[in-house]
Design a protein around this motif. Structure first.
Motif, mmCIF file in Angstrom:
data_model
loop_
_atom_site.group_PDB
_atom_site.id
_atom_site.type_symbol
_atom_site.label_atom_id
_atom_site.label_comp_id
_atom_site.label_asym_id
_atom_site.label_seq_id
_atom_site.Cartn_x
_atom_site.Cartn_y
_atom_site.Cartn_z
ATOM 1 N N ARG A 120 0.858 -1.179 0.000
ATOM 2 C CA ARG A 120 0.000 0.000 0.000
ATOM 3 C C ARG A 120 0.896 1.231 0.000
ATOM 4 N N GLY A 152 2.819 4.446 1.215
ATOM 5 C CA GLY A 152 3.429 4.738 2.506
ATOM 6 C C GLY A 152 2.907 6.046 3.078
ATOM 7 N N THR A 153 3.145 6.270 4.375
ATOM 8 C CA THR A 153 2.688 7.521 4.988
ATOM 9 C C THR A 153 3.711 8.635 4.803
ATOM 10 N N ILE A 154 4.907 8.287 4.334
ATOM 11 C CA ILE A 154 5.922 9.308 4.060
ATOM 12 C C ILE A 154 6.434 9.104 2.627
ATOM 13 N N THR A 160 8.295 5.705 0.080
ATOM 14 C CA THR A 160 8.067 4.401 0.713
ATOM 15 C C THR A 160 6.754 3.776 0.248
ATOM 16 N N THR A 161 6.703 2.456 0.414
ATOM 17 C CA THR A 161 5.434 1.742 0.401
ATOM 18 C C THR A 161 5.441 0.902 1.672
ATOM 19 N N ALA A 162 4.319 0.287 1.978
ATOM 20 C CA ALA A 162 4.285 -0.587 3.143
ATOM 21 C C ALA A 162 3.687 -1.921 2.741
ATOM 22 N N PRO A 163 4.216 -3.012 3.274
ATOM 23 C CA PRO A 163 3.577 -4.308 3.055
ATOM 24 C C PRO A 163 2.143 -4.240 3.573
ATOM 25 N N ILE A 220 10.497 -3.946 -0.295
ATOM 26 C CA ILE A 220 10.488 -5.074 0.636
ATOM 27 C C ILE A 220 10.097 -6.358 -0.104
ATOM 28 N N PRO A 258 15.058 18.645 1.886
ATOM 29 C CA PRO A 258 13.952 17.821 2.389
ATOM 30 C C PRO A 258 12.914 17.562 1.300
ATOM 31 N N ILE A 259 12.491 16.315 1.195
ATOM 32 C CA ILE A 259 11.522 15.915 0.179
ATOM 33 C C ILE A 259 10.160 15.779 0.845
ATOM 34 N N ARG A 260 9.200 16.557 0.363
ATOM 35 C CA ARG A 260 7.878 16.523 1.001
ATOM 36 C C ARG A 260 6.903 15.633 0.250
ATOM 37 N N ALA A 290 14.197 -9.157 7.503
ATOM 38 C CA ALA A 290 13.548 -8.823 6.237
ATOM 39 C C ALA A 290 13.831 -9.878 5.176
ATOM 40 N N VAL A 339 16.670 -2.493 4.061
ATOM 41 C CA VAL A 339 16.174 -2.206 5.412
ATOM 42 C C VAL A 339 17.278 -1.780 6.369
ATOM 43 N N PRO A 351 19.477 0.172 8.548
ATOM 44 C CA PRO A 351 19.362 1.586 8.888
ATOM 45 C C PRO A 351 20.685 2.337 8.778
#
Ligand code: SF4
Ligand code: SF4
Ligand code: SF4
Lengths: 348, 317
Positions: free
Chosen positions: B31, B33-35, B38-41, B61, B122-124, B216, B268, B270
């Motif tokens: 789906r 991502g909130t930022i 990104t996407t999220a599983p 991922i 910064p990327i918005r 991961a 993944v 960091p």
């Protein structure tokens, strides 16, 4: 209390005076290379976003020796542990962000309170002067205001610096020690309250409309705990612990003994509630058997348990590190909103 | 250049159909991502949830990681991820008939570190419509980035971009890239042991032992990893370089002949450790010794999980 001004033309002198008798640590390097490093007074940078790791590493490193012994039988103290913590050196940190300073003050209450004092943390923490740099332009992942802080917040800081037009630095004391230090530095004093307030208002506005997380504070603890959303909230979590390692307020550790033929050490290492090993008992029983319980623990600790123990202060200061670093985009802001919904009166 | 939205539509249609037919009870996809970047599983169990499925240049991922132990699952998979899923079937982590693969021929995923190096401001917001470029937006700027310039290094040398063994494809097939020539690895092999040790120690010097790389990884499905064993405890837990290196070396060995270079470990991490260096060495060895590439057949077992009495075993001598 009046504010003070460090003139652009005399910034090197200011940092020299500030760090007299102390080492000066400031953020150096860009992006994910940005870290607190020893800095010469003329090398201080003001244009970083924030350090990649949180500044807790200063007082609570990933690995820290606590005690050590040697096995040299010819000496009387063979096989006897003695203290081996990192040596604390008088330090001034310049450039802490207000979210991190607040985070350190949350962790400080864990390591130093009316029940215990952790000498390893205390030694370093108490010898450090904390000087913040206000965030005139918060980064996209920042949400300190939503968590009850401010990009111009003073909590946990001796002094907060903020940039004035023309390149001077405004300085505001956040503690008595900070006030005394500023007086000693013989800086020009001025009333900058109006500038400070308008800069602060603009910076808060730049973070966008802050969601209201207060329903969590008011909610019944068990209602939050038992809410079914944790199952889906945790489903994509890798349980890697990146969120906890990067968080300025996460403070859990594991104590380990190691030895070889010459001697041994007792040390502590960062631990993470995201690991199954964190809670597994000697019997093999694990009270947090799946990632659902572990994820719940992290967010309940940040947003419910710490506020209950620390007079309403949240265990998240909105630094945004876990949001930016989580490999699968588990966003504490989204989780907090779910917690707000789960605490709706009908379910409480 | 398929539009991302067209691919997403195909994925959603298939997902809904599979749920409706009862072929799958859950569809594992991505789906938004909130930022930015990104996407999220994401786990879709209803037709409504399927509408949240997307396709993106940031779908890094490897979702095969979520397969072991699941039943009736449909998986959205790039070339490398589909190969991992095949590997899990071969290694008995999930029965073939519990798995349905919605393959997405892939033109590579973006390395955020390369994006940050190109655009330090910064990327918005990120706007992406096709699979060959995207637009970054921030305070007072908007720049277009060609994906080719910011691809993850595993994607740059991916020869199997089209998941050929998938049950269906959500986009037209794409040609593979020129495979890894392992030039750096071959050069490293000619160094002295001391030089190699120094190389590896330097590689992992920032490692936090967070184990995100392991967690991961679709190959790391052991219920208890050797680093977490306590009775006995095989490995120290501090940031001691030899303990950290032991973790990486052993994990690399455990993955030999099984790694599909999906790059999830590096994505993944960091602190940007090139975790795949360990795997690449073994990938090269396995290719050389057994001419084997994992995840390209439903029944061929990884060479190091098998024993054959007529094994020449030249490499051991
Ligand atoms: S929330 Fe994210 S960073 Fe934290 S353990 Fe889960 S996957 Fe790792
Ligand atoms: S929970 Fe996340 S955003 Fe909050 S203080 Fe910790 S790392 Fe920062
Ligand atoms: S993800 Fe990176 S930091 Fe974490 S254990 Fe793996 S290599 Fe080390």
């Amino acid at each position: 209390m009046p504010e003070y001004i460090a003139k652009k033309s005399a910034l090197t002198d200011f940092f020299k005076a500030l760090s007299a008798g102390r080492r000066l640590l400031t953020p150096q390097g860009a992006g994910d290379q940005c870290r607190l490093a020893e800095t010469a007074p003329d090398q201080v940078k003001l244009d970083y976003v924030n350090t990649h790791m949180s500044p807790k590493t200063l007082f609570f490193p990933q690995t820290e020796k606590l005690m050590a012994f040697h096995k040299d039988a010819s000496k009387p103290d063979a096989n006897i542990y003695s203290c081996a913590g990192d040596k604390a050196v008088p330090t001034v940190v310049f450039g802490l962000r207000p979210c991190d300073a607040r985070g350190l003050s949350v962790a400080n209450k864990v390591f130093q309170n009316d029940r215990f004092t952790d000498p390893y943390w205390k030694g370093k923490f108490d010898q450090t002067v904390s000087v913040g740099l206000a965030c005139a332009a918060p980064a996209p992942q920042c949400f300190c205001a939503a968590m009850g802080g401010s990009p111009y917040g003073l909590t946990g800081l001796d002094i907060l610096a903020f940039r004035l037009e023309g390149g001077d630095l405004g300085l505001k004391a956040g503690s008595e020690a900070g006030e005394a230090l500023l007086k000693d530095l013989k800086l020009e004093s001025a009333d900058l309250a109006a500038v400070f307030n308008s800069q602060q208002a603009a910076a808060i506005q730049a973070q966008g409309v802050a969601p209201d997380y207060r329903p969590i504070d008011e909610a019944n603890l068990m209602a939050l705990f038992q809410d079914p959303h944790w199952l889906s909230t945790a489903e994509n979590c890798l349980n890697c612990g990146v969120c906890t390692f990067f968080c300025p307020t996460c403070h859990c550790f594991d104590i380990q003994d190691e030895q070889d033929e010459k001697g041994g050490v007792r040390m502590r290492n960062w631990d993470t509630c995201m690991s199954w090993l964190f809670t597994v008992h000697g019997t093999g029983h694990n009270p947090r058997p799946s990632k659902t319980e572990r994820v719940r623990q992290r967010f309940m600790h940040k947003l419910k348990y710490i506020p209950l123990k620390q007079d309403g202060v949240r265990g998240c200061t909105g630094c945004g590190r876990c949001v930016a670093m989580c490999p699968v985009n588990i966003d504490i802001r989204a989780v907090a909103l779910k917690m707000c919904q789960s605490s709706a009166p009908s379910q409480a | 250049m398929p539009a991302l939205e067209d691919v997403a539509k195909k994925i959603r249609e298939s997902a809904k159909r599979l749920l409706a037919e009862g072929r799958a009870e859950v569809v594992v996809g991505y789906r938004r991502g909130t930022i930015p970047l990104t996407t999220a599983p994401f786990f879709a169990r209803t037709a409504e949830e399927c509408d949240q499925l997307v396709w993106s240049n940031f779908a890094r991922i490897n979702l095969a990681n979520y397969l072991p132990g699941r039943k009736k699952v449909a998986l959205v998979a790039k070339g490398c991820d589909a190969r991992s899923a095949v590997g899990q079937v071969v290694e008995n982590q999930i029965p073939r008939d519990e798995l349905y693969v919605i393959g997405v021929p892939c033109t590579g995923m973006v390395d955020n570190a390369l994006v940050a190096a190109k655009e330090p401001r910064p990327i918005r917001e990120v706007v992406e419509t096709t699979d060959d470029s995207f637009t970054l937006k921030g305070e007072g700027y908007s720049v277009e980035v060609r994906k080719e310039e910011v691809l993850r290094r595993n994607c740059r040398t991916c020869a199997h971009r089209t998941p050929k063994l998938a049950d269906e494809l959500a986009a037209p097939e794409v040609p593979g890239a020129t495979p890894d020539d392992f030039a750096d690895i071959k050069a490293l092999a000619s160094k002295t042991p001391a030089e190699r040790l120094a190389h590896f120690k330097d590689l992992i010097k920032d490692c936090l032992r967070c184990y995100a790389c392991r967690n991961a990884c679709p190959l790391c499905y052991c219920p208890i990893c050797f680093v977490d064993e306590t009775r006995p405890q095989w490995l120290g837990k501090s940031n001691d370089p030899m303990d950290t290196l032991t973790f990486h070396l052993l994990r690399g060995l455990h993955c030999s002949g099984r790694c599909t270079s999906c790059g999830a470990c590096e994505t993944v991490c960091p602190v940007n450790i090139k975790v795949r260096e360990f795997n690449r060495i073994l990938e090269l060895t396995v290719q050389k010794e057994w001419q084997y590439e994992p995840g390209l057949s439903w029944d061929q077992k990884p060479p190091l999980t098998m024993f054959q009495t007529d094994d020449a075993a030249e490499f051991i001598k």
